[in-house]
Write an enzyme that holds these catalytic residues in place. Structure first.
Site, PDB file in Angstrom:
ATOM      1  N   LYS A 134       0.938  -1.213  -0.060  1.00  0.00           N
ATOM      2  CA  LYS A 134       0.026   0.131   0.110  1.00  0.00           C
ATOM      3  C   LYS A 134       0.680   1.244  -0.046  1.00  0.00           C
ATOM      4  O   LYS A 134       0.679   2.149  -0.603  1.00  0.00           O
ATOM      5  CB  LYS A 134      -1.079   0.031   1.238  1.00  0.00           C
ATOM      6  CG  LYS A 134      -2.086  -0.891   0.921  1.00  0.00           C
ATOM      7  CD  LYS A 134      -2.871  -1.302   2.500  1.00  0.00           C
ATOM      8  CE  LYS A 134      -3.816  -2.238   2.008  1.00  0.00           C
ATOM      9  NZ  LYS A 134      -4.406  -3.095   3.390  1.00  0.00           N
ATOM     10  N   ASP A 191     -11.128   2.970   3.842  1.00  0.00           N
ATOM     11  CA  ASP A 191     -11.347   1.655   3.809  1.00  0.00           C
ATOM     12  C   ASP A 191     -13.001   1.201   3.481  1.00  0.00           C
ATOM     13  O   ASP A 191     -13.270   0.332   3.342  1.00  0.00           O
ATOM     14  CB  ASP A 191     -10.776   0.963   4.994  1.00  0.00           C
ATOM     15  CG  ASP A 191      -9.677   0.127   4.712  1.00  0.00           C
ATOM     16  OD1 ASP A 191      -9.610  -0.400   3.511  1.00  0.00           O
ATOM     17  OD2 ASP A 191      -8.953  -0.442   5.532  1.00  0.00           O
ATOM     18  N   GLN A 212      -4.474  -1.669   9.394  1.00  0.00           N
ATOM     19  CA  GLN A 212      -4.473  -2.770   8.910  1.00  0.00           C
ATOM     20  C   GLN A 212      -4.749  -3.860   9.901  1.00  0.00           C
ATOM     21  O   GLN A 212      -4.777  -3.865  10.949  1.00  0.00           O
ATOM     22  CB  GLN A 212      -3.084  -3.056   8.626  1.00  0.00           C
ATOM     23  CG  GLN A 212      -2.707  -4.630   7.934  1.00  0.00           C
ATOM     24  CD  GLN A 212      -3.426  -4.400   6.354  1.00  0.00           C
ATOM     25  OE1 GLN A 212      -3.166  -3.657   5.775  1.00  0.00           O
ATOM     26  NE2 GLN A 212      -4.299  -5.632   6.149  1.00  0.00           N
TER      27      GLN A 212
END
Ligand code: NAP
Length: 284
Positions: free
Chosen positions: A53, A120, A97
């Site tokens: 990422k 997200d 994460q």
């Protein structure tokens, strides 16, 4: 019939080029887009994901701030870090994460992210926006699957789509996005009796289970489009999806490979959400 592979790498490159152009335009106006990535613990798979990422951000001209913490980080300290990033005007997206260590309440952490930076799309607010069709951040993996389906040229209106899997991050948002595109949607899960009976009626099948050979050739209608979200390893340790690819490819019209299908698109849509967030923040 031999299915055309749907190339997630190629589509990703195309969308990332668009992301880079928009990032450069924002930067030229003094609003470089910024993404904060937080990793807690030493899970090797998570380390690979966050590295990818951060690398994708660099390549697209998106400023990234990476914070890695030991597995003993307290929830209060993590929430404190999120509060600081919420207040940081150079950051337009915050990604924590998953999975988090067991002593940290993941729901509380996700809800602590400012709605305007929830790139997200995992928060309750983002889920509600998706449910009601309001604008907002869409979870990156299902959002990427929709782009992959669109790349085949199929018009989903009136088509029958079957999603196997009902997680909050993949299966459910996937079903809602298909519904929004006017497909007729069936959701299958671990308690569904005779999944093949449903998938054999489907024009589009999205499989998000995490178990090899969940979808086999006898479960697929000739000409269907098949999207494989699953990530597994075969006996030889090689990456594979939930779909019996070589067999299903003989029946479907288009199919995503693993690797090289959904995976690259997930990161690409994270970048896209970050750009959209930065564009919103830069608009007076
Ligand atoms: P998850 O939270 O474990 O959910 C799995 C879903 O599959 C659940 O809804 C479960 O049903 C259902 N299921 C389990 N066994 C089944 C069976 N035998 N038949 C039908 N349904 C069954 O997983 P997830 O986060 O949604 O992820 C799914 C897969 O996608 C995993 O392999 C994950 O690694 C992969 N993934 C890939 C990406 C990517 O970027 N490529 C991103 C995210 C996830 P119940 O609800 O009834 O338990």
């Amino acid at each position: 019939m031999t299915a055309a592979p749907i190339d997630g790498n190629a589509l990703s490159q195309q969308i990332r080029a668009e992301v880079a152009t928009r990032a450069a335009a924002l930067t030229a106006r003094g609003h470089q887009p910024g993404l904060a990535v937080i990793l807690v613990g030493e899970d090797p798979a998570s380390q690979v994901y966050v590295r990818n990422k951060v690398k994708a951000c660099e390549q697209a001209g998106v400023h990234s701030v990476f914070s890695a913490y030991g597995a003993d980080l307290s929830e209060a300290d993590l929430l404190g870090r999120i509060a600081a990033l919420n207040a940081d005007a150079s950051i337009h997206g915050i990604l924590v994460q998953m999975p988090l260590p067991a002593h940290i309440n993941a729901h509380r952490v996700i809800e602590a992210i400012a709605p305007s930076k929830d790139v997200d799309g995992y928060s309750t607010l983002s889920a509600g926006e998706l449910l009601t069709g309001a604008p907002g951040f869409r979870p990156c993996t299902p959002y990427g699957c929709m782009k992959l389906i669109a790349s085949t040229g199929v018009d989903l209106r009136g088509k029958h789509a079957v999603v196997i899997g009902r997680s909050n991050t993949v299966g459910k948002p996937m079903a809602l996005l298909l519904l929004q595109a006017h497909a007729t949607v069936t959701i299958c899960h671990s308690a569904t009796a005779n999944i093949g009976q449903h998938t054999r009626q489907a024009d589009v099948v999205v499989v998000a289970v995490g178990r090899r050979h969940t979808l086999t050739a006898d479960m697929v209608k000739p000409g269907a489009i098949v999207i494989d979200v699953g990530i597994n390893r075969n006996e030889a340790g090689k990456l594979c999806g939930d779909v019996d690819y070589p067999e299903v490819a003989q029946v479907a019209s288009a199919i995503t490979p693993v690797p090289g299908g959904v995976g690259p698109m997930t990161i690409t849509m994270l970048l896209m959400n970050t750009i959209e967030s930065a564009e919103r923040a830069s608009t007076p």
